[in-house]
Design an enzyme around this catalytic site. Sequence first.
Site, PDB file in Angstrom:
ATOM      1  CG  ASP A 382      -1.815   1.170   1.318  1.00 11.65           C
ATOM      2  OD1 ASP A 382      -2.299   1.603   0.269  1.00 11.65           O
ATOM      3  OD2 ASP A 382      -2.039   1.683   2.431  1.00 11.65           O
ATOM      4  CG  ASP A 680      -2.108   2.234   6.601  1.00 12.54           C
ATOM      5  OD1 ASP A 680      -2.550   1.971   5.453  1.00 12.54           O
ATOM      6  OD2 ASP A 680      -1.959   3.395   7.021  1.00 12.54           O
ATOM      7  CG  ASP A 684      -4.373  -1.839   2.720  1.00 10.57           C
ATOM      8  OD1 ASP A 684      -4.437  -1.707   1.491  1.00 10.57           O
ATOM      9  OD2 ASP A 684      -3.994  -0.936   3.485  1.00 10.57           O
TER      10      ASP A 684
END
Length: 972
Positions: A382, A680, A684
């Site tokens: 990410d 985070d 995700d």
Amino acid sequence: MSIIISHVEDYGLHEVYDINGNDLQDLVNLPKDPKQLEAIGGVNGLAQKLRSSTTDGLQKNANALSSRAETFGKNVLPDPPMDSLFTIMKDTLKDETLIILIIAAVVSIILGSIKYTSENPKTGWIEGVAILFAVIIVTIVTSINNFKNQQRFQDLNKKSSDRQVKVVRAGEQCVISVFNLLVGDVLMVDTGDIVCTDGVFIDGHSIVCDESSITGESNPIKKGHDSQGFDPLFISGTIVQEGFGKMMVTAVGVNSINGKILMSLRTETEDTPLQEKLGELADRIGKFGLGAAVLLLLIVIPKYFLQLKVDDIPITTECLSDITKIVVSAITIVVVAVPEGLPLAVTVALAYGMLKMYKENNLVRNMASCETMGGATTICSDKTGTLTTNQMTVVAGHISKLFENVDHNVKHNIPAQLHSIIVDGICLNSNAYEGVSTTGRTEFIGSKTECALLKFVQLFGADYQTIRSTSNIKKLYPFTSTRKRMAVLVELGNGRYRLYVKGASEIILGRCSTYFDENGNVQQMGNDARRIYEDTINRFATDTLRTIGLAYSDFDLSQIDLESADEPSQNLCFIGVVGIRDPIRPEVPHAVAQFKRAGVIVRMVTGDNLITAQNIAKKCGILSSNGVCLEGPEFQRMTNDEIDRVLPRLQVLARSSPLDKRRLVERLKEAGEIVAVTGDGTNDGPALKMAHVGFSMGVTGTEVAIAASDVVLLDDNFASIVRALLWGRNIYDSICKFLQFQLTINIVAVIVALVGNISGNGESPLTVIQLLWVNLIMDTLAALALATDPPHEGLLDRPPRGKDAPLISRTMWRDILGQAAFQLCVQFFLLYRGAEFYNNILGTDMPDNGVEHYTMIFNTFVFLQLFNEINSRVLGNSLNIFKHIFNNPLFIIIWFVTIGIQIVFVTFGGEATATVKLSIAEWGICVLTGVMSLPLGFLLRLIPIKNAQVERSMDSESTPLFSKSSTRYSEV
């Protein structure tokens, strides 16, 4: 389809319908479309159906509230299921190797304890009990480690414990626990709050939510009525960036969007690549031992009866005892074939690595994931919060003159007479404030842009609280999407007022007629000066910076209409423009370079727009000149075959949804990749769960991300993943080192026992007790010695092994078979010519096949293993077997302790160990014979064998390959 609830008079009874009137027997859900909300009369119609009120909220009736909680559920998520220690032990005992050991141990105890199947029933049970003891140790160590991991994870989750929220009930504002929120409550939301339920907007002022943790979109979402063009729906787990207002709670706990995502992540995990390989190895070893045992029976039993026939000996009941001994010998060979120390070596390596990783801020929730990370071939990362800090920061600006870097010296680059104007303008024209965040840290809370500006003025030594408390603010002009600016009017005294304005840089610049030159003097805004600022704004925008224009102007009372909704924002003085960006974590570029060095491909998957993603990826070192970037909508339209063709060069996936990221991980796994995922946010979660190993951020990560991950980065440091890669490779190497050592012993012991039984008097030259020492005690110590080597940077200088790479590589087979062949030659020479050889060298009169002769064979066998243990420290073709040996003092200690135990075993064992005391000269011959393993190992490593590891790179110089089938992919 949206679900609404129609109640009868009793709150405890309800009927559930969708908008079309169909019975759905479900709880209330957040409408997915604002039009659905309008179809039931908007928020007022929804409140009526929920038996609530948009102004007064729920009534304070204890029975009604309790009944409502039973009907719609409580705003509480059940604790993650925590397995008992007994359950974990039971699961551990499902390991195939342990099952084989348990069966062998039980058979050994039974046969060793029976008079007719054991020469000495008083001691015959010892071997089986010792094997069970080894199984118990492995089970306890593994189970306790996994049990402690559960407790550590629950401690980590306490950071999101109970907090107080404001609601309106019976027309009064009150404070309640977040756990007591109910469907139908009117919840007050304010800047910095985490939305704790799903809901619908009632009313408010300039509410903007950060929904990136759910949707992946970094752009803030404005909340309001759909008729005004705003989004009326609140999503649980998102953050209120700015503004305040009220919302109607529509779903709580497990029925909210955040709750459903969390609950969906509680699924069974699949076996790791190592577990699969060890399972296959256990099957093969079991078949090898069983084959040797069957071969023994097929040869020795017919030979026994033929010998009876030749010697004309009648078959009596004593023959049954002899046949039983042969069967026991066959079972012993099966026991010897199984590497008893392997489960312990794996457990020690994983537990040791897990403990060390925890000290390096990697909280490992799943012990097996320690090793899995070492085999990772690709990392899908990410952007926001992982590669970047998720904290907007002023990184450049043009105030009086251009500055491209912002540090503690920035104030010296700006004329001193401008400092107070900059500081006052930013501190007063802002709604952000400093407070304790949900992570327990003291930081600025509010709009990310305003937080970045407040951090910027801290470089001038300013205290925003002091400035706000000592200033006389007359009026605020809030930010709106149409105005694209906000302003504050401050009374200076003597009838003078000052207006501070900030907003979209091009709009603020267009309203300015003057500016500050390099010396801090006010000048008229000519075409040249305006062009310079426009070029700066365009340059910052191209560099994906968010540009904010700052301006001010002084007025007297006659020039101001305090009743007007708009500020007098013409003929302003342009203070300057600043560029804001979510900065890259400082450790990321070096960490990405280390991953490239290790042959691991890093891919960025983000909800941001393509230009921003490309820019960040280049700065991180992720995007190369021949890399491919895709956007989520295009990725969604592609077929699996089309995705597979583009995968080799796909490095950036922008504007991606959680399902896009999950699909990418799925395609990579299908291609045979070992996939690691970092993230985070709640969005995700699906990808973190699907990956072979998921990394979440322990500080800024959401509860969903942490729950879905295998490893939690307690310091949010991307470089910690490199340490995890090092430890993972080191753990895998430790297991391979032990296998290289253990299988050599097992091959030699099985063949010696087999040949000894077939060619000799029906008994192996290595007794059961001696084999027990070699297979249990010595191997257990070797497991500790070889499994505790610390990692070194050299582990990054090789490509990943790939999911389908064999557990035992070609070089390992070379060393195993080479050492085994040498040891077999030595053992058979000593078995058939040993007594004669010793008598010639030592001038003794050692009888052939006597206890002293067999003691020398056994002692030599042990020292061959001891020196081969040093050889086993090295995998591959490295010639220096002593490299880094002093980094592991435990290895040296265990090695000498093993020698000490061997001396005691031989010298004082006597009849119990079938050994006799040896002379110094005899000890010397045994040691010198064992030392020969070292030069042999050196010569074996000179044989040029290259492991079939797949070299892969995303650089333009090479064509990327995949470990499962390189012909499946084409270069893009």
